[in-house]
Design a protein around this motif. Structure first.
Motif, PDB file in Angstrom:
ATOM      1  N   GLY A 166      10.970   0.995  18.689  1.00 56.80           N
ATOM      2  CA  GLY A 166       9.545   1.177  18.945  1.00 56.80           C
ATOM      3  C   GLY A 166       8.753   1.599  17.726  1.00 56.80           C
ATOM      4  O   GLY A 166       7.556   1.297  17.608  1.00 56.80           O
ATOM      5  N   VAL A 167       9.408   2.280  16.776  1.00 55.34           N
ATOM      6  CA  VAL A 167       8.692   2.751  15.592  1.00 55.34           C
ATOM      7  C   VAL A 167       8.448   1.629  14.584  1.00 55.34           C
ATOM      8  O   VAL A 167       7.683   1.817  13.637  1.00 55.34           O
ATOM      9  CB  VAL A 167       9.492   3.907  14.942  1.00 55.34           C
ATOM     10  N   LEU A 168       9.078   0.472  14.792  1.00 51.76           N
ATOM     11  CA  LEU A 168       8.913  -0.633  13.842  1.00 51.76           C
ATOM     12  C   LEU A 168       7.454  -1.064  13.722  1.00 51.76           C
ATOM     13  O   LEU A 168       6.952  -1.286  12.617  1.00 51.76           O
ATOM     14  CB  LEU A 168       9.778  -1.822  14.263  1.00 51.76           C
ATOM     15  N   ALA A 169       6.793  -1.209  14.872  1.00 51.12           N
ATOM     16  CA  ALA A 169       5.400  -1.644  14.835  1.00 51.12           C
ATOM     17  C   ALA A 169       4.517  -0.630  14.101  1.00 51.12           C
ATOM     18  O   ALA A 169       3.621  -0.998  13.337  1.00 51.12           O
ATOM     19  CB  ALA A 169       4.884  -1.865  16.258  1.00 51.12           C
ATOM     20  N   LEU A 170       4.773   0.663  14.315  1.00 48.00           N
ATOM     21  CA  LEU A 170       3.986   1.691  13.640  1.00 48.00           C
ATOM     22  C   LEU A 170       4.215   1.659  12.131  1.00 48.00           C
ATOM     23  O   LEU A 170       3.270   1.802  11.345  1.00 48.00           O
ATOM     24  CB  LEU A 170       4.357   3.070  14.195  1.00 48.00           C
ATOM     25  N   GLY A 171       5.478   1.466  11.732  1.00 53.33           N
ATOM     26  CA  GLY A 171       5.768   1.418  10.300  1.00 53.33           C
ATOM     27  C   GLY A 171       5.117   0.240   9.621  1.00 53.33           C
ATOM     28  O   GLY A 171       4.538   0.374   8.522  1.00 53.33           O
ATOM     29  N   GLY A 172       5.191  -0.930  10.241  1.00 56.17           N
ATOM     30  CA  GLY A 172       4.567  -2.104   9.649  1.00 56.17           C
ATOM     31  C   GLY A 172       3.068  -1.961   9.526  1.00 56.17           C
ATOM     32  O   GLY A 172       2.471  -2.322   8.501  1.00 56.17           O
ATOM     33  N   LEU A 173       2.435  -1.420  10.563  1.00 52.48           N
ATOM     34  CA  LEU A 173       0.984  -1.216  10.525  1.00 52.48           C
ATOM     35  C   LEU A 173       0.602  -0.207   9.450  1.00 52.48           C
ATOM     36  O   LEU A 173      -0.350  -0.416   8.684  1.00 52.48           O
ATOM     37  CB  LEU A 173       0.504  -0.734  11.896  1.00 52.48           C
ATOM     38  N   ALA A 174       1.360   0.885   9.359  1.00 50.54           N
ATOM     39  CA  ALA A 174       1.052   1.911   8.359  1.00 50.54           C
ATOM     40  C   ALA A 174       1.205   1.369   6.947  1.00 50.54           C
ATOM     41  O   ALA A 174       0.376   1.658   6.066  1.00 50.54           O
ATOM     42  CB  ALA A 174       1.959   3.124   8.564  1.00 50.54           C
ATOM     43  N   GLY A 175       2.255   0.587   6.691  1.00 57.78           N
ATOM     44  CA  GLY A 175       2.455   0.032   5.359  1.00 57.78           C
ATOM     45  C   GLY A 175       1.316  -0.857   4.916  1.00 57.78           C
ATOM     46  O   GLY A 175       0.840  -0.757   3.776  1.00 57.78           O
ATOM     47  N   GLY A 176       0.840  -1.717   5.819  1.00 56.47           N
ATOM     48  CA  GLY A 176      -0.260  -2.602   5.461  1.00 56.47           C
ATOM     49  C   GLY A 176      -1.567  -1.874   5.240  1.00 56.47           C
ATOM     50  O   GLY A 176      -2.299  -2.154   4.279  1.00 56.47           O
ATOM     51  N   VAL A 177      -1.875  -0.904   6.117  1.00 58.83           N
ATOM     52  CA  VAL A 177      -3.145  -0.183   6.001  1.00 58.83           C
ATOM     53  C   VAL A 177      -3.185   0.671   4.735  1.00 58.83           C
ATOM     54  O   VAL A 177      -4.173   0.683   3.989  1.00 58.83           O
ATOM     55  CB  VAL A 177      -3.365   0.694   7.253  1.00 58.83           C
ATOM     56  N   VAL A 178      -2.094   1.392   4.465  1.00 59.69           N
ATOM     57  CA  VAL A 178      -2.063   2.259   3.288  1.00 59.69           C
ATOM     58  C   VAL A 178      -2.109   1.432   2.007  1.00 59.69           C
ATOM     59  O   VAL A 178      -2.749   1.820   1.013  1.00 59.69           O
ATOM     60  CB  VAL A 178      -0.819   3.164   3.323  1.00 59.69           C
ATOM     61  N   ALA A 179      -1.450   0.262   2.000  1.00 58.43           N
ATOM     62  CA  ALA A 179      -1.461  -0.586   0.810  1.00 58.43           C
ATOM     63  C   ALA A 179      -2.863  -1.068   0.479  1.00 58.43           C
ATOM     64  O   ALA A 179      -3.206  -1.255  -0.694  1.00 58.43           O
ATOM     65  CB  ALA A 179      -0.530  -1.781   1.008  1.00 58.43           C
ATOM     66  N   ASP A 180      -3.711  -1.276   1.503  1.00 58.91           N
ATOM     67  CA  ASP A 180      -5.088  -1.689   1.258  1.00 58.91           C
ATOM     68  C   ASP A 180      -5.879  -0.612   0.516  1.00 58.91           C
ATOM     69  O   ASP A 180      -6.865  -0.917  -0.166  1.00 58.91           O
ATOM     70  CB  ASP A 180      -5.783  -2.006   2.587  1.00 58.91           C
ATOM     71  N   HIS A 181      -5.459   0.639   0.643  1.00 58.41           N
ATOM     72  CA  HIS A 181      -6.219   1.733   0.048  1.00 58.41           C
ATOM     73  C   HIS A 181      -5.655   2.213  -1.290  1.00 58.41           C
ATOM     74  O   HIS A 181      -6.424   2.600  -2.181  1.00 58.41           O
ATOM     75  CB  HIS A 181      -6.276   2.926   1.026  1.00 58.41           C
ATOM     76  N   ILE A 182      -4.325   2.215  -1.435  1.00 58.97           N
ATOM     77  CA  ILE A 182      -3.765   2.787  -2.661  1.00 58.97           C
ATOM     78  C   ILE A 182      -2.981   1.772  -3.488  1.00 58.97           C
ATOM     79  O   ILE A 182      -2.542   2.100  -4.596  1.00 58.97           O
ATOM     80  CB  ILE A 182      -2.869   3.997  -2.345  1.00 58.97           C
ATOM     81  N   GLY A 183      -2.783   0.562  -2.982  1.00 57.81           N
ATOM     82  CA  GLY A 183      -2.079  -0.457  -3.751  1.00 57.81           C
ATOM     83  C   GLY A 183      -0.638  -0.649  -3.313  1.00 57.81           C
ATOM     84  O   GLY A 183      -0.076   0.166  -2.580  1.00 57.81           O
ATOM     85  N   LEU A 184      -0.036  -1.738  -3.791  1.00 55.40           N
ATOM     86  CA  LEU A 184       1.308  -2.121  -3.345  1.00 55.40           C
ATOM     87  C   LEU A 184       2.390  -1.217  -3.940  1.00 55.40           C
ATOM     88  O   LEU A 184       3.262  -0.721  -3.216  1.00 55.40           O
ATOM     89  CB  LEU A 184       1.580  -3.575  -3.719  1.00 55.40           C
ATOM     90  N   ARG A 185       2.358  -1.019  -5.256  1.00 59.91           N
ATOM     91  CA  ARG A 185       3.424  -0.237  -5.883  1.00 59.91           C
ATOM     92  C   ARG A 185       3.458   1.211  -5.379  1.00 59.91           C
ATOM     93  O   ARG A 185       4.551   1.738  -5.098  1.00 59.91           O
ATOM     94  CB  ARG A 185       3.293  -0.272  -7.409  1.00 59.91           C
ATOM     95  N   PRO A 186       2.329   1.909  -5.244  1.00 55.43           N
ATOM     96  CA  PRO A 186       2.392   3.265  -4.691  1.00 55.43           C
ATOM     97  C   PRO A 186       2.990   3.315  -3.287  1.00 55.43           C
ATOM     98  O   PRO A 186       3.706   4.260  -2.952  1.00 55.43           O
ATOM     99  CB  PRO A 186       0.927   3.716  -4.698  1.00 55.43           C
ATOM    100  N   VAL A 187       2.698   2.301  -2.463  1.00 57.69           N
ATOM    101  CA  VAL A 187       3.281   2.279  -1.117  1.00 57.69           C
ATOM    102  C   VAL A 187       4.798   2.125  -1.197  1.00 57.69           C
ATOM    103  O   VAL A 187       5.553   2.771  -0.448  1.00 57.69           O
ATOM    104  CB  VAL A 187       2.657   1.141  -0.279  1.00 57.69           C
ATOM    105  N   ILE A 188       5.274   1.262  -2.108  1.00 59.20           N
ATOM    106  CA  ILE A 188       6.709   1.081  -2.272  1.00 59.20           C
ATOM    107  C   ILE A 188       7.368   2.414  -2.636  1.00 59.20           C
ATOM    108  O   ILE A 188       8.400   2.801  -2.070  1.00 59.20           O
ATOM    109  CB  ILE A 188       7.014   0.031  -3.360  1.00 59.20           C
ATOM    110  N   LEU A 189       6.776   3.148  -3.564  1.00 53.86           N
ATOM    111  CA  LEU A 189       7.351   4.429  -3.974  1.00 53.86           C
ATOM    112  C   LEU A 189       7.274   5.463  -2.851  1.00 53.86           C
ATOM    113  O   LEU A 189       8.189   6.281  -2.679  1.00 53.86           O
ATOM    114  CB  LEU A 189       6.625   4.936  -5.224  1.00 53.86           C
ATOM    115  N   LEU A 190       6.205   5.433  -2.064  1.00 52.90           N
ATOM    116  CA  LEU A 190       6.110   6.332  -0.913  1.00 52.90           C
ATOM    117  C   LEU A 190       7.202   6.022   0.113  1.00 52.90           C
ATOM    118  O   LEU A 190       7.781   6.935   0.716  1.00 52.90           O
ATOM    119  CB  LEU A 190       4.731   6.213  -0.265  1.00 52.90           C
ATOM    120  N   CYS A 191       7.476   4.749   0.305  1.00 53.54           N
ATOM    121  CA  CYS A 191       8.534   4.360   1.253  1.00 53.54           C
ATOM    122  C   CYS A 191       9.895   4.852   0.778  1.00 53.54           C
ATOM    123  O   CYS A 191      10.724   5.304   1.583  1.00 53.54           O
ATOM    124  CB  CYS A 191       8.561   2.842   1.421  1.00 53.54           C
TER     125      CYS A 191
END
Length: 451
Positions: A374-399
């Motif tokens: 069930g958490v898969l949908a939340l993770g995918g949504l969070a990754g896309g939304v956060v990447a729109d604000h801080i960029g792709l590489r920072p999201v990768i490092l946060l993950c």
């Protein structure tokens, strides 16, 4: 005569043959491999059908993507309660495969009749997802009831290897089917895989001997499953680890392709090869897991493998070199991560079986599936939304940082070995200890020894 009887009674129980020589396990393994490979084909064929033939909008594609994990949230807990009430699990597994076959076969049929639409695909995805939830709950208990406890690690590793085989061959097969036929007809391969799986399961001869759990109503049964996971220290740690891994892994997956193409400049054709490396590593991991657990035990393997989970994501986030270096680095860490994931998942399943009472296996597994899927949908949504604000590489490092949190779940749990305190040396002239007190001391310290 007396001596003969004593010798016979002292003789050890016969060792079961290796799983590869057990006909019924081979049938189960083959059925799962075929079924999962068909599902991998549909992961490409169904979205292509929606995009190319039905001109689906982004919103419709989002709904279609969310339809796959939705049944785990809607019916996951109830599925476990249903499974625990059954005397035999294999008939339910066969019925699930046949229902999924009918749903998948309706896609090319509706297309030929001119009735295919996005809502039709949504219903098909929901039906197949629901049958998958029921099947997984039944399969978990079925394996536990038909495989000897001494062979459960090998059995779990073999079934985890099914996913690795499918991840290697499924996407390639999907590409060929879509290329030479059409996307809707490629979905027919998934229907045939479900049918083949049902026939193979029907051929299994092992009799099930399950004691159904007494039911006190659906809500009470579901609540008991939830309570058993949340109040058990080891199961709670495994649940927390699974939820943490899947959330940040799905956030990484959401931006993976964009990052590989736009940031690292990896050609699209090589991305499929890099994804397949995880499947190849998984096959090696399944082979190693059965051998390493015999020597070190499931607990130690779990404690070690969890340390390496952030490695691939961290490597991707730090890459900033030429193409050959980026591809080489991602290939190496992809192979390693594939093996780590299979080893971790295998040991997690075996430990869950070990710590769960037989009458609660279905509900405990369903609770795990409910949360982890069930958490898969939340993770995918969070990754896309956060990447729109801080960029792709920072999201990768946060993950990567988020996945490292999994270590705390496992290492602060009872799975970590506890070293008992060393007793003070006894003086040479001290009186002999009370044997009953010594027995009680040994029993109390045994709880803290490595199992």
């Amino acid at each position: 005569m007396k001596q003969t009887l004593q010798t016979a009674s002292a003789s050890p129980l016969p060792t079961p043959p290796p799983l590869r020589r057990q006909r019924d396990y081979r049938l189960l393994w083959t059925s799962r491999t075929i079924s999962i490979t068909g599902s991998e084909v549909s992961k490409l064929a169904i979205p292509l059908t929606a995009v190319t033939l039905l001109t689906a909008s982004p919103t419709e594609m989002g709904l279609l993507t969310a339809a796959a994990p939705l049944p785990a949230l809607l019916f996951g807990l109830q599925a476990g309660a249903i499974v625990d009430r059954l005397v035999r699990h294999r008939p339910l597994m066969i019925a699930c495969e046949l229902a999924a076959c009918a749903a998948a076969a309706s896609v090319p049929l509706a297309w030929l009749l001119g009735l295919l639409s996005v809502p039709w695909l949504l219903v098909v995805a929901l039906v197949i997802g629901t049958t998958a939830v029921l099947f997984k709950s039944a399969n978990f208990s079925y394996v536990a009831g038909t495989v000897p406890p001494t062979q459960r690690v090998e059995a779990m590793a073999g079934l985890q290897a099914c996913h690795s085989v499918a991840s290697v061959g499924g996407p390639s097969l999907a590409g060929l089917l879509v290329q030479f036929f059409t996307a809707p007809l490629a979905v027919l391969a998934e229907a045939m895989s479900f049918l083949a799986s049902a026939l193979l399961l029907r051929s299994i001869r092992t009799e099930e001997r399950n004691e159904p759990a007494p039911s006190r109503g659906m809500w009470r049964d579901v609540t008991e499953g939830l309570r058993s996971v949340l109040t058990h220290p080891t199961l709670r740690a495994l649940l927390g680890a699974g939820v943490t891994i899947n959330f940040f892994a799905m956030a990484y997956v959401a931006v993976y392709i964009l990052y590989m193409v736009n940031t690292l400049g990896i050609p699209k054709g090589l991305i499929g090869v890099l994804i397949a490396m995880g499947g190849v590593g998984g096959l090696v991991g399944a082979w190693l897991t059965t051998r390493l657990t015999k020597r070190y035990g499931e607990n130690r393997i779990l404690l070690v493998t969890v340390l390496f989970f952030p490695f691939e994501v961290l490597t991707a986030g730090l890459l900033n070199g030429p193409l050959w270096w980026n591809v080489t680095a991602m290939t190496i860490v992809g192979l390693m991560t594939g093996g780590i994931v299979v080893a971790f998942s295998t040991c997690l399943g075996v430990i869950t079986l070990r710590e769960t009472p037989q009458e609660l296996r279905g509900r405990v597994n369903a609770t795990m599936t409910f949360a982890v899927q069930g958490v898969l949908a939340l993770g995918g949504l969070a990754g896309g939304v956060v990447a729109d604000h801080i960029g792709l590489r920072p999201v990768i490092l946060l993950c990567a940082a988020g996945m490292a949190l999994t270590t705390f779940w496992i290492w602060l749990s009872p799975l970590r070995p506890r070293t008992p305190e060393r007793p003070h040396p006894t003086p040479a002239l001290s009186p002999s200890p009370d044997p009953h007190a010594l027995t009680r001391h040994l029993i109390s310290t045994k709880r803290h020894l490595w199992p």
